[in-house]
Each structure stands twice: as C-alpha cells, then as structure tokens.
Design a protein around this motif. Structure first.
Motif, PDB file in Angstrom:
ATOM      1  N   SER A 136      -4.198  -7.021  -1.396  1.00 45.02           N
ATOM      2  CA  SER A 136      -4.729  -8.234  -2.019  1.00 45.02           C
ATOM      3  C   SER A 136      -3.653  -9.065  -2.699  1.00 45.02           C
ATOM      4  O   SER A 136      -3.891 -10.225  -3.050  1.00 45.02           O
ATOM      5  CB  SER A 136      -5.807  -7.875  -3.040  1.00 45.02           C
ATOM      6  OG  SER A 136      -5.262  -7.057  -4.068  1.00 45.02           O
ATOM      7  N   ARG A 182       2.482 -11.767  -0.641  1.00 47.78           N
ATOM      8  CA  ARG A 182       1.832 -10.947   0.383  1.00 47.78           C
ATOM      9  C   ARG A 182       2.576 -11.089   1.710  1.00 47.78           C
ATOM     10  O   ARG A 182       2.938 -12.189   2.126  1.00 47.78           O
ATOM     11  CB  ARG A 182       0.375 -11.354   0.563  1.00 47.78           C
ATOM     12  CG  ARG A 182      -0.467 -11.219  -0.682  1.00 47.78           C
ATOM     13  CD  ARG A 182      -1.862 -11.751  -0.447  1.00 47.78           C
ATOM     14  NE  ARG A 182      -2.628 -10.913   0.458  1.00 47.78           N
ATOM     15  CZ  ARG A 182      -3.803 -11.268   0.984  1.00 47.78           C
ATOM     16  NH1 ARG A 182      -4.297 -12.462   0.725  1.00 47.78           N
ATOM     17  NH2 ARG A 182      -4.444 -10.450   1.779  1.00 47.78           N
ATOM     18  N   TRP A 242       2.593 -10.123   6.008  1.00 54.25           N
ATOM     19  CA  TRP A 242       1.579 -10.061   7.065  1.00 54.25           C
ATOM     20  C   TRP A 242       0.932  -8.685   7.124  1.00 54.25           C
ATOM     21  O   TRP A 242      -0.259  -8.550   7.438  1.00 54.25           O
ATOM     22  CB  TRP A 242       2.202 -10.419   8.404  1.00 54.25           C
ATOM     23  CG  TRP A 242       2.408 -11.886   8.594  1.00 54.25           C
ATOM     24  CD1 TRP A 242       3.580 -12.575   8.571  1.00 54.25           C
ATOM     25  CD2 TRP A 242       1.368 -12.850   8.820  1.00 54.25           C
ATOM     26  NE1 TRP A 242       3.363 -13.922   8.761  1.00 54.25           N
ATOM     27  CE2 TRP A 242       1.996 -14.124   8.922  1.00 54.25           C
ATOM     28  CE3 TRP A 242      -0.017 -12.788   8.927  1.00 54.25           C
ATOM     29  CZ2 TRP A 242       1.303 -15.288   9.143  1.00 54.25           C
ATOM     30  CZ3 TRP A 242      -0.726 -13.957   9.153  1.00 54.25           C
ATOM     31  CH2 TRP A 242      -0.075 -15.179   9.240  1.00 54.25           C
ATOM     32  N   ASP A 288       0.295  -6.825   4.584  1.00 54.99           N
ATOM     33  CA  ASP A 288      -0.708  -6.784   3.506  1.00 54.99           C
ATOM     34  C   ASP A 288      -1.991  -7.476   3.924  1.00 54.99           C
ATOM     35  O   ASP A 288      -3.094  -6.992   3.642  1.00 54.99           O
ATOM     36  CB  ASP A 288      -0.146  -7.455   2.246  1.00 54.99           C
ATOM     37  CG  ASP A 288       1.049  -6.710   1.678  1.00 54.99           C
ATOM     38  OD1 ASP A 288       1.076  -5.476   1.801  1.00 54.99           O
ATOM     39  OD2 ASP A 288       1.944  -7.371   1.125  1.00 54.99           O
ATOM     40  N   VAL A 289      -1.852  -8.614   4.579  1.00 57.58           N
ATOM     41  CA  VAL A 289      -3.032  -9.341   5.052  1.00 57.58           C
ATOM     42  C   VAL A 289      -3.800  -8.508   6.061  1.00 57.58           C
ATOM     43  O   VAL A 289      -5.050  -8.434   6.039  1.00 57.58           O
ATOM     44  CB  VAL A 289      -2.617 -10.693   5.667  1.00 57.58           C
ATOM     45  CG1 VAL A 289      -3.836 -11.404   6.253  1.00 57.58           C
ATOM     46  CG2 VAL A 289      -1.932 -11.562   4.637  1.00 57.58           C
ATOM     47  N   TRP A 301      -5.684  -5.754   4.275  1.00 57.69           N
ATOM     48  CA  TRP A 301      -6.830  -6.269   3.529  1.00 57.69           C
ATOM     49  C   TRP A 301      -8.014  -6.529   4.459  1.00 57.69           C
ATOM     50  O   TRP A 301      -9.140  -6.116   4.166  1.00 57.69           O
ATOM     51  CB  TRP A 301      -6.443  -7.559   2.807  1.00 57.69           C
ATOM     52  CG  TRP A 301      -7.477  -8.016   1.815  1.00 57.69           C
ATOM     53  CD1 TRP A 301      -7.508  -7.728   0.484  1.00 57.69           C
ATOM     54  CD2 TRP A 301      -8.646  -8.813   2.087  1.00 57.69           C
ATOM     55  NE1 TRP A 301      -8.616  -8.298  -0.103  1.00 57.69           N
ATOM     56  CE2 TRP A 301      -9.331  -8.972   0.857  1.00 57.69           C
ATOM     57  CE3 TRP A 301      -9.163  -9.397   3.223  1.00 57.69           C
ATOM     58  CZ2 TRP A 301     -10.510  -9.698   0.754  1.00 57.69           C
ATOM     59  CZ3 TRP A 301     -10.356 -10.116   3.129  1.00 57.69           C
ATOM     60  CH2 TRP A 301     -11.000 -10.265   1.904  1.00 57.69           C
ATOM     61  N   TRP A 302      -7.786  -7.216   5.566  1.00 58.76           N
ATOM     62  CA  TRP A 302      -8.876  -7.520   6.492  1.00 58.76           C
ATOM     63  C   TRP A 302      -9.417  -6.260   7.156  1.00 58.76           C
ATOM     64  O   TRP A 302     -10.622  -6.183   7.444  1.00 58.76           O
ATOM     65  CB  TRP A 302      -8.407  -8.526   7.542  1.00 58.76           C
ATOM     66  CG  TRP A 302      -8.393  -9.927   7.025  1.00 58.76           C
ATOM     67  CD1 TRP A 302      -7.308 -10.668   6.662  1.00 58.76           C
ATOM     68  CD2 TRP A 302      -9.536 -10.752   6.795  1.00 58.76           C
ATOM     69  NE1 TRP A 302      -7.688 -11.908   6.207  1.00 58.76           N
ATOM     70  CE2 TRP A 302      -9.058 -11.993   6.289  1.00 58.76           C
ATOM     71  CE3 TRP A 302     -10.903 -10.587   6.954  1.00 58.76           C
ATOM     72  CZ2 TRP A 302      -9.907 -13.043   5.947  1.00 58.76           C
ATOM     73  CZ3 TRP A 302     -11.755 -11.634   6.618  1.00 58.76           C
ATOM     74  CH2 TRP A 302     -11.260 -12.845   6.118  1.00 58.76           C
TER      75      TRP A 302
END
Length: 539
Positions: free
Chosen positions: A323, A339, A341, A343-344, A347-348
């Motif tokens: 996050s 953040r 990529w 991390d993204v 998260w998703w």
C-alpha cells in the motif's frame, strides 16, 4: 379504491386517498415532461444510473469497506442505508400509494422495483443520505475539525468531489421522475427523509459559520446602545452537525453488558413483527427484514467480539502489503513511501483474494444456513403452534399448511431453482436491457372512468365492468350492491407457494450472520492474511 378502503384502517385509507389524487395529477405532468425531453440516450442514462441508488449496489460495495480496513466509513454507510430502506419500506406498506399511472406516463424500469409501492422514493432517500454522508467525510479530509489533524485533499479536489456528489443526487432523484417510477411528492418526501436520517445518524461536526452582533446590527443602533462593537459577543453555528446516533449505538454496544443482546434481540424481532401489513404483496417487507437484521448482526457481532476472551488482543485495520505505508517504530506514526510496480502487483493480488474469498464465504454461509433453517424451522413452528397461536403475516403461508420448504438446490421443470441462491435484497436485475412497464392498477382504472377491461393491482387480476369491480367473465351485475372481486392468486392456480412463514425468521438469522461475517470474522481473517503476506514479502 374500494378494495383499499375496505382493507386499510380509516386513517391509512384517508392518507392514501390524498396521495392517489396527487399521483393522478402528477402523472399527467410527468407524461407531458416525458414527451418533451425523452431521448434514447437519456432513457439509458437514467435507467442505468438508477442502479447506483439502490440498496443492491451498496450491499455489494459495503463489505469492501470492512475488508480493506475502513470500518468507520462502512458502519456509517450501513447505518444510514439501513435506516433509509427500513423507514421508506414502512411508509410504503403503511399507505400503499401507487406509482405514477402508466398510461399516461411511460414507465422505464430495470429489475422489479416497479412491484413496490411508490411513496416515498427509496432511491431518493438512499442517494441523499449516502451523498450527504460521503460529503461530510470529504469535507473532513479537506477541512479537518481538529487543529492537529492533517489535510489529506486539496480544496480543488474537494470542490470536484462535491460536484460529483451533486451530479449523483441529481441523476438519481430526477431520474426517478424521468423514468416515471415516482411522482414529485414521492421524491420530495424521499429527499426529506434521507436528509433527516443522515442528520440523526451522522457524527459530523458540521461546517462552522462565525458571525457577531456587531456585523449584524447597524452602527447607529450600536452607538445608541452605547456598547463598543468589539465587546459584542461572537457566535459560531455548525451547519449540518449530526446527532451521532450511529456513534452512540456503537459506544453503547462496546461498553455495555448483557443488556445489549437482551435489548437488541427483542427489538429486532419487534421491528420485523410490527412492520405494516400492505394490501398487496409488496417486496418492501423482505428488504426491511434484511436491513434491520444486518444492523442487528453488526451491533451484536461487535459486542461479542469485544467481550470475547480475545477482545483485547484483536488488532484491526492492518495496512495491506504494497500500500505504500510503513509504521515508524520510533514515532509510532505511519509514513508514506514510494511504491514500486511489485508493490502495486502485491496490493492488487491481495485485494482480489480478499474480495473473492469474502464473497464466497458469504454466499456459502447463506446457502448452508438457509437450507438448514428451512429444515429446522417449519417443524419447530408446528410444534409451538400446538401450545399457542404463532404470528403470521398476510401472503405468508403458516407452517401448519405445508409439509416442507423447497430445497435451495431444487430444480423446476423449467430448469430453474425454486429459491434463488442469491437473496432478494442483492438480486441483480433479471434483464440487462431497459424495460417499458405499462400496468393499469385499480386506482388507475378509477382515474380513467368509463373504460372497461382487465386491470391489475399487485398481482391480483380483477374485472372492471360498468364502474364496478367484478370477477372476470361476470355479467356486470352486483349482488346487493356489493362489489364482487375474484382474487386470482398463484395458490388458487395450484402453483408453488410464494412465501413461507419460515422465510421471515430465516432471513433474520441469515442476514445477521452475513453482517457478523462481513464486519467481524472476515476482516480479522484478512488482517492475519495481510500480516502473513507482509512477512513473506519482507523475507
């Protein structure tokens, strides 16, 4: 009209007569408006945006608030939405006011909302209460009431979000008029009801407006009194400050003892039992059951969680991995970091797992619990009926008149389940397209005097002959001047019973359980999942 006059108490019938006169006049006004402004694009826009004002939309979106740690936002939304649905359902079934008559209007609808009564508009109630609630949160993010609080959004973004909320309210409320699903009176009362519910439930501090008597009084009057303007008092009024019912109930639930469930359980059953009896089989009652049970489950679930042996160790609101926030151990504050990529993606991935797992758990509970209760409750009701008379609602068949409730997994000759696996309150529209609904009710036939034909009113088919309601195929003669009505309902045709008395208590237990799962059990499970994923990512 004679059917309603004979069925309703005098005061309810009197109010309904006034509402019918208003609807009859407003139907002609709405019809003229439709003739001037209707276009295919507007038809699609207002019909499809109407789904954003239903409890269907919010009941599918609300669990996400709890799954992702926004408990305060979720509980506030749940309270205003549940209060709006229950209160509007009570008024609808209390006065049984029809929707705008079609003809003369062209009623555009998607789903089965046209089967409910019209006064007041639940869409208007929900959209206004929800929009005002979200506005109060957006305002706090832009202009926090606490001096030490940080500003999270800019004034420009606040203005944009406020305009979007205004467009949302306009789309829903005016859309009910454009689609001829409600009259002006229905929408006006719905807006008023939604505003009142938000004001009662909200804990918002309001918008401070400061003024002084020196600015409001003329200089000549101030000089005559002989008081210096600087010494006159300064007052601050907080526009929109709520009464805080939702916060009061939450604090009472957390700090209370055994009086909490001992009060909430009878209160929930009382609200269900004393819901007004409508003349027609209106689905409002089922929605009212669902939402009152969800509120009951959320409060009792919180009480159980706090008073459990693990209540003191329950950690809520764990930040999801990826996050972009970390906890600074030295200052005990959250710090935002850049953040990547990866991390993204994390998260998703975690978000998708939460939503999929959460929905699967809720639907599994609903299927298993309802199937079990349909096996247990009918024989239990029949056993209790030997000792005393059980309460029963109109249109709900008592357990003494049926042997069993069809299984959730039963299949009809048409290949469809007898009872849908998705509860009525969160049913998706059966048709994706826009439907035009033309139905002549008894009140509509009265407005079109001198016109004979078969009319419909809430699934009851009757024949209007020579100004008299007569059974279909009759000769138009009345016996002793009395009205002859033949109710051609589903049971008379030997079809499947539509409602069972066991369904009422089943809905209470099932929806209370859904609330406990969505608000208490699943968020705690997801917090543990977040901690596990975070430890794996850090490793």
């Amino acid at each position: 009209m004679d059917v309603y006059e004979a069925t309703l108490p005098w005061w309810r019938a009197a109010v309904r007569r006034s509402l019918v006169k208003t609807v009859r006049w407003e139907s002609r006004v709405i019809a003229k408006m439709q003739e001037k402004i209707r276009t295919p694009w507007l038809d699609a826009y207002f019909v499809y945006t109407s789904s954003l004002g239903t409890h269907t939309f919010f009941m599918t979106a609300l669990p996400a608030c709890f799954f992702f740690g926004y408990e305060d936002l979720g509980r506030g939304l749940l309270m205003v939405l549940a209060m709006g649905v229950y209160c509007s359902s009570v008024v609808k079934d209390l006065f049984c006011s029809p929707r705008p008559f079609s003809p003369p209007v062209t009623r555009l609808t998607m789903g089965s909302h046209h089967l409910e009564y019209g006064f007041p508009s639940t869409h208007s109630t929900n959209s206004v209460s929800i929009a005002l609630f979200l506005f109060s949160h957006v305002y706090e993010l832009a202009y926090p009431s606490s001096v030490t609080a940080s500003t999270f959004i800019s004034p420009t973004l606040f203005t944009i979000l406020t305009i979007l909320l205004g467009i949302y309210i306009f789309s829903i409320v005016f859309g009910r008029l454009y689609t001829a699903m409600h009259s002006y009176t229905d929408c006006a009362v719905g807006v008023t009801l939604g505003t009142a519910i938000w004001w009662v439930c909200s804990s918002w501090n309001g918008i401070p407006v400061t003024f002084s008597l020196a600015g409001s009084l003329s200089s000549r009057l101030v000089a005559a009194v002989g008081v210096a303007p600087s010494s006159l008092p300064v007052y601050t009024v907080y526009l929109g400050r709520g009464l805080g019912l939702e916060r009061y109930l939450r604090n009472w639930t957390i700090g209370g003892g055994w009086e909490v469930p001992l009060i909430l359980v009878p209160l929930c059953l009382l609200l269900v039992h004393h819901h007004p009896q409508p003349v027609d089989d209106c689905p409002c009652f089922e929605d009212a059951i669902a939402f009152s049970s969800v509120i009951f489950g959320s409060l009792v679930g919180r009480w159980v969680a706090v008073n459990s042996p693990y209540g003191a160790t329950i950690e809520r609101g764990v930040v999801m991995p990826g996050s972009g926030w970390i906890l600074d151990s030295t200052t005990s504050t959250w710090v935002q970091i850049d953040r990547l990529w990866s991390d993204v993606l994390v998260w998703w991935s975690v978000a998708a797992v939460k939503m999929t797992l959460g929905i699967m758990v809720i639907f599994t509970w609903r299927l298993l619990a309802k199937s079990a209760l349909h096996l247990i409750l009918p024989p239990t009701f029949r056993l209790f009926s030997r000792a005393f008379q059980l309460p029963n609602r109109r249109f709900y068949t008592p357990a003494t008149e049926y042997k069993s409730v069809p299984s959730e997994f039963a299949v009809t000759p048409q290949g469809l389940g007898v009872l849908h696996p998705i509860p009525s309150v969160i049913d998706l529209p059966s048709k994706a397209g826009v439907g035009i609904n033309l139905d002549e009710g008894v009140a509509n036939a009265l407005a079109m005097k001198g016109r004979n034909g078969t009319v419909w009113d809430g699934g009851v088919k009757m024949r209007l002959v020579g100004g008299q309601l007569n059974e279909k195929g009759g000769n138009g003669k009345s016996k002793g001047g009395s009205m002859q009505v033949k109710f051609e309902d589903e049971e008379a045709k030997g079809e499947t019973v539509k409602h069972y008395d066991a369904d009422v208590l089943t809905k209470v237990i099932v929806y209370a359980g859904i609330a406990i799962l969505a608000i208490e059990v699943l968020p705690l499970t997801f917090d543990l999942l977040d901690l596990g994923v975070k430890s794996w990512v850090d490793a």
